[in-house]
Motif scaffolding. Structure first.
Motif, PDB file in Angstrom:
ATOM      1  N   LEU A   1       0.839  -1.195   0.000  1.00 15.66           N
ATOM      2  CA  LEU A   1       0.000   0.000   0.000  1.00 15.66           C
ATOM      3  C   LEU A   1       0.874   1.244   0.000  1.00 15.66           C
ATOM      4  CD1 LEU A   1      -2.275  -1.259   2.886  1.00 15.66           C
ATOM      5  CD2 LEU A   1      -2.928  -1.098   0.479  1.00 15.66           C
TER       6      LEU A   1
ATOM      7  N   TYR B   1      -0.604   4.583   0.356  1.00 14.80           N
ATOM      8  CA  TYR B   1      -1.260   5.741   0.984  1.00 14.80           C
ATOM      9  C   TYR B   1      -0.554   6.138   2.283  1.00 14.80           C
ATOM     10  CZ  TYR B   1      -4.743   8.684   3.170  1.00 14.80           C
ATOM     11  OH  TYR B   1      -5.385   9.748   3.770  1.00 14.80           O
TER      12      TYR B   1
ATOM     13  N   HIS C   1      -1.126   9.051   5.311  1.00 11.99           N
ATOM     14  CA  HIS C   1      -2.065  10.086   5.748  1.00 11.99           C
ATOM     15  C   HIS C   1      -1.376  11.420   6.056  1.00 11.99           C
ATOM     16  CE1 HIS C   1      -6.083  11.245   6.791  1.00 11.99           C
ATOM     17  NE2 HIS C   1      -5.695  11.700   7.971  1.00 11.99           N
TER      18      HIS C   1
ATOM     19  N   HIS D   1     -13.073  13.795  12.480  1.00  9.75           N
ATOM     20  CA  HIS D   1     -12.534  13.879  13.842  1.00  9.75           C
ATOM     21  C   HIS D   1     -13.479  14.655  14.774  1.00  9.75           C
ATOM     22  CE1 HIS D   1      -8.190  13.046  12.228  1.00  9.75           C
ATOM     23  NE2 HIS D   1      -8.954  11.969  12.250  1.00  9.75           N
TER      24      HIS D   1
ATOM     25  N   GLU E   1     -10.099   0.667  15.945  1.00 13.18           N
ATOM     26  CA  GLU E   1      -9.883   1.265  14.621  1.00 13.18           C
ATOM     27  C   GLU E   1      -9.301   0.183  13.719  1.00 13.18           C
ATOM     28  OE1 GLU E   1      -8.335   5.053  13.905  1.00 13.18           O
ATOM     29  OE2 GLU E   1      -8.964   5.876  15.840  1.00 13.18           O
ATOM     30  N   THR E   2      -9.872   0.078  12.533  1.00  8.16           N
ATOM     31  CA  THR E   2      -9.383  -0.917  11.570  1.00  8.16           C
ATOM     32  C   THR E   2      -8.223  -0.370  10.733  1.00  8.16           C
ATOM     33  OG1 THR E   2     -11.063  -0.101  10.049  1.00  8.16           O
ATOM     34  CG2 THR E   2     -11.590  -2.108  11.301  1.00  8.16           C
TER      35      THR E   2
ATOM     36  N   GLY F   1      -3.583   4.403  10.914  1.00  8.48           N
ATOM     37  CA  GLY F   1      -2.602   5.419  10.546  1.00  8.48           C
ATOM     38  C   GLY F   1      -1.546   5.530  11.645  1.00  8.48           C
TER      39      GLY F   1
ATOM     40  N   TYR G   1       0.690  13.471  13.793  1.00 10.18           N
ATOM     41  CA  TYR G   1       1.222  14.075  12.569  1.00 10.18           C
ATOM     42  C   TYR G   1       1.847  15.425  12.877  1.00 10.18           C
ATOM     43  CZ  TYR G   1      -1.555  10.376  10.627  1.00 10.18           C
ATOM     44  OH  TYR G   1      -2.057   9.131  10.358  1.00 10.18           O
TER      45      TYR G   1
ATOM     46  N   GLY H   1      -3.988  12.168  14.951  1.00  7.08           N
ATOM     47  CA  GLY H   1      -4.791  11.275  14.121  1.00  7.08           C
ATOM     48  C   GLY H   1      -5.905  10.716  14.997  1.00  7.08           C
TER      49      GLY H   1
ATOM     50  N   PRO I   1      -6.544   7.790  16.336  1.00  9.25           N
ATOM     51  CA  PRO I   1      -6.237   7.033  17.556  1.00  9.25           C
ATOM     52  C   PRO I   1      -5.781   7.939  18.709  1.00  9.25           C
ATOM     53  CG  PRO I   1      -5.129   6.070  15.651  1.00  9.25           C
ATOM     54  CD  PRO I   1      -5.669   7.387  15.213  1.00  9.25           C
TER      55      PRO I   1
ATOM     56  N   ALA J   1      -5.617  -1.401  14.506  1.00 11.36           N
ATOM     57  CA  ALA J   1      -4.905  -2.169  13.479  1.00 11.36           C
ATOM     58  C   ALA J   1      -4.323  -1.212  12.447  1.00 11.36           C
ATOM     59  CB  ALA J   1      -5.856  -3.145  12.791  1.00 11.36           C
ATOM     60  N   GLU J   2      -3.104  -1.493  12.038  1.00 11.63           N
ATOM     61  CA  GLU J   2      -2.447  -0.735  10.965  1.00 11.63           C
ATOM     62  C   GLU J   2      -1.520  -1.704  10.245  1.00 11.63           C
ATOM     63  OE1 GLU J   2      -2.465   2.378   9.426  1.00 11.63           O
ATOM     64  OE2 GLU J   2      -0.935   1.380   8.218  1.00 11.63           O
TER      65      GLU J   2
ATOM     66  N   ASP K   1      -4.387  -6.893   9.151  1.00  9.06           N
ATOM     67  CA  ASP K   1      -5.539  -6.385   8.410  1.00  9.06           C
ATOM     68  C   ASP K   1      -6.651  -6.008   9.393  1.00  9.06           C
ATOM     69  OD1 ASP K   1      -7.478  -6.038   6.268  1.00  9.06           O
ATOM     70  OD2 ASP K   1      -8.286  -7.961   6.941  1.00  9.06           O
TER      71      ASP K   1
ATOM     72  N   LEU L   1     -14.146   2.825  14.472  1.00  8.92           N
ATOM     73  CA  LEU L   1     -13.964   3.700  13.315  1.00  8.92           C
ATOM     74  C   LEU L   1     -13.324   2.869  12.207  1.00  8.92           C
ATOM     75  CD1 LEU L   1     -13.949   6.482  11.887  1.00  8.92           C
ATOM     76  CD2 LEU L   1     -11.668   6.841  12.867  1.00  8.92           C
TER      77      LEU L   1
HETATM   78  N1  SAM Z   1      -7.836   6.905  10.762  1.00  6.58           N
HETATM   79  C1  SAM Z   1      -6.639   7.706  10.562  1.00  6.58           C
HETATM   80  C2  SAM Z   1      -6.888   9.111  11.074  1.00  6.58           C
HETATM   81  O1  SAM Z   1      -8.021   9.637  10.931  1.00  6.58           O
HETATM   82  O2  SAM Z   1      -5.978   9.696  11.638  1.00  6.58           O
HETATM   83  C3  SAM Z   1      -6.201   7.731   9.132  1.00  6.58           C
HETATM   84  C4  SAM Z   1      -6.069   6.389   8.487  1.00  6.58           C
HETATM   85  S1  SAM Z   1      -5.569   6.390   6.806  1.00  6.58           S
HETATM   86  C5  SAM Z   1      -6.940   7.067   5.997  1.00  6.58           C
HETATM   87  C6  SAM Z   1      -5.696   4.696   6.353  1.00  6.58           C
HETATM   88  C7  SAM Z   1      -4.586   3.807   6.941  1.00  6.58           C
HETATM   89  O3  SAM Z   1      -4.974   2.442   6.728  1.00  6.58           O
HETATM   90  C8  SAM Z   1      -3.220   3.947   6.283  1.00  6.58           C
HETATM   91  O4  SAM Z   1      -2.263   4.250   7.267  1.00  6.58           O
HETATM   92  C9  SAM Z   1      -2.945   2.563   5.646  1.00  6.58           C
HETATM   93  O5  SAM Z   1      -1.575   2.163   5.768  1.00  6.58           O
HETATM   94  C10 SAM Z   1      -3.808   1.667   6.502  1.00  6.58           C
HETATM   95  N2  SAM Z   1      -4.314   0.423   5.879  1.00  6.58           N
HETATM   96  C11 SAM Z   1      -4.649   0.205   4.564  1.00  6.58           C
HETATM   97  N3  SAM Z   1      -5.201  -1.023   4.421  1.00  6.58           N
HETATM   98  C12 SAM Z   1      -5.255  -1.570   5.669  1.00  6.58           C
HETATM   99  C13 SAM Z   1      -5.785  -2.787   6.180  1.00  6.58           C
HETATM  100  N4  SAM Z   1      -6.361  -3.709   5.372  1.00  6.58           N
HETATM  101  N5  SAM Z   1      -5.700  -3.018   7.510  1.00  6.58           N
HETATM  102  C14 SAM Z   1      -5.124  -2.109   8.338  1.00  6.58           C
HETATM  103  N6  SAM Z   1      -4.604  -0.931   7.914  1.00  6.58           N
HETATM  104  C15 SAM Z   1      -4.686  -0.662   6.594  1.00  6.58           C
END
Ligand code: SAM
Length: 261
Positions: A2, A4, A6, A19, A40-41, A44, A48, A98, A100, A116-117, A141, A160
């Motif tokens: 991946l 991405y 944040h 938030h 949180e799934t 991030g 930051y 962020g 969390p 989870a991250e 995951d 979330l």
């Molecule tokens: N929730 C955070 C916040 O508001 O501060 C931002 C999270 S960001 C939009 C999405 C995160 O999900 C990235 O850090 C990415 O590495 C992670 N990610 C992507 N697929 C994932 C998965 N299947 N399981 C866990 N983390 C995952």
């Protein structure tokens, strides 16, 4: 792998919507003494720096949290403002929590937090920024984590789900996932964030979700201009089930504020 990150987007207008609502929901839920489980799934990195090159490069925080604070959107006693002030006092004026870290400011010792991250570098940063908070950080995951951990103890709680939607299949699988989760954890508050893109990619997902008639649903969407010419994200959405009492008021307040931009 991946890609991405944040940090390019932290503190943007989508984060402001997500938030601010998250902070309000947690405040309502922690008003009762009873403990709760928080998940949180897609966590991030938790913390930051808005003066980092990546953030300055996009200017999204400047047009996001900086701009709306200057407009006085969040009074001092708003839980989002309270958490921001606590994080700035601890980590510096240009730090930004962020989700969390925001949750860690609002939860209490009796609550349980599981995050989870999947990205190795983001995960290491998450562990470091949340150290001492009591949060369990899992490098796995987030969808699998949540199904394995629910129904949780304590039973009350909130998750979330904040995917980056890099995998287009996320849009297709999320309605079934949310419905399955609700069957396993019928009292859980489920908050799913999604981007509003010029392509309207979120619309079929919302149509299927709404057809499920899950209880206490709130669909909250705000619109804003693209962060830069050609940028495809023009709004932000949060779909919540078992919505905590009072959340609609904050959602309405945010709708009015975003409409003024
Ligand atoms: N929730 C955070 C916040 O508001 O501060 C931002 C999270 S960001 C939009 C999405 C995160 O999900 C990235 O850090 C990415 O590495 C992670 N990610 C992507 N697929 C994932 C998965 N299947 N399981 C866990 N983390 C995952």
């Amino acid at each position: 792998m991946l890609s991405y990150q944040h940090i390019y987007h932290a503190g943007n207008l989508a984060d402001v919507q997500k938030h601010a609502l998250l902070a309000r929901m947690l405040t309502y839920m922690t008003a009762k003494d009873k403990p709760l489980s928080y998940f949180e799934t897609h966590a991030g990195r938790g913390l930051y720096a808005l003066d980092a090159d990546e953030s300055l490069k996009t200017g999204e925080a400047a047009a996001g949290i900086d701009a709306v604070e200057a407009l006085g959107w969040f009074p001092e006693d708003h839980p989002y403002a309270v958490a921001l002030a606590q994080v700035r006092a601890r980590f510096g004026d240009r730090s930004y929590p962020g989700s969390p870290m925001l949750a860690a400011q609002l939860l209490r010792p009796q609550d349980r937090m599981t995050l989870a991250e999947l990205h190795p570098r983001e995960f290491e940063a998450l562990k470091q920024s949340l150290s001492g908070s009591g949060a369990r950080c899992l490098k796995q995951d987030g969808f699998g984590m949540l199904l394995a951990e629910t129904p949780p103890e304590p039973r009350r709680g909130l998750v979330l789900i904040d995917p980056s939607y890099e995998l287009k299949s996320d849009y297709d699988m999320l309605p079934d996932f949310v419905a399955k989760l609700h069957r396993k954890w019928n009292v859980g508050v489920v908050a799913l964030w999604y981007p509003i893109l010029t392509s309207g990619a979120h619309q079929p997902m919302l149509k299927v979700l709404e057809a499920r008639n899950l209880p206490g649903a709130l669909r909250h969407e705000v619109q804003f201009g693209p962060a830069r010419p050609g940028h495809r994200m023009i709004g932000s959405g949060l779909y919540v089930i078992n919505t905590p009492y009072g959340t609609h008021d904050e959602a309405d307040r945010l709708s009015d504020l975003f409409a003024t931009l």
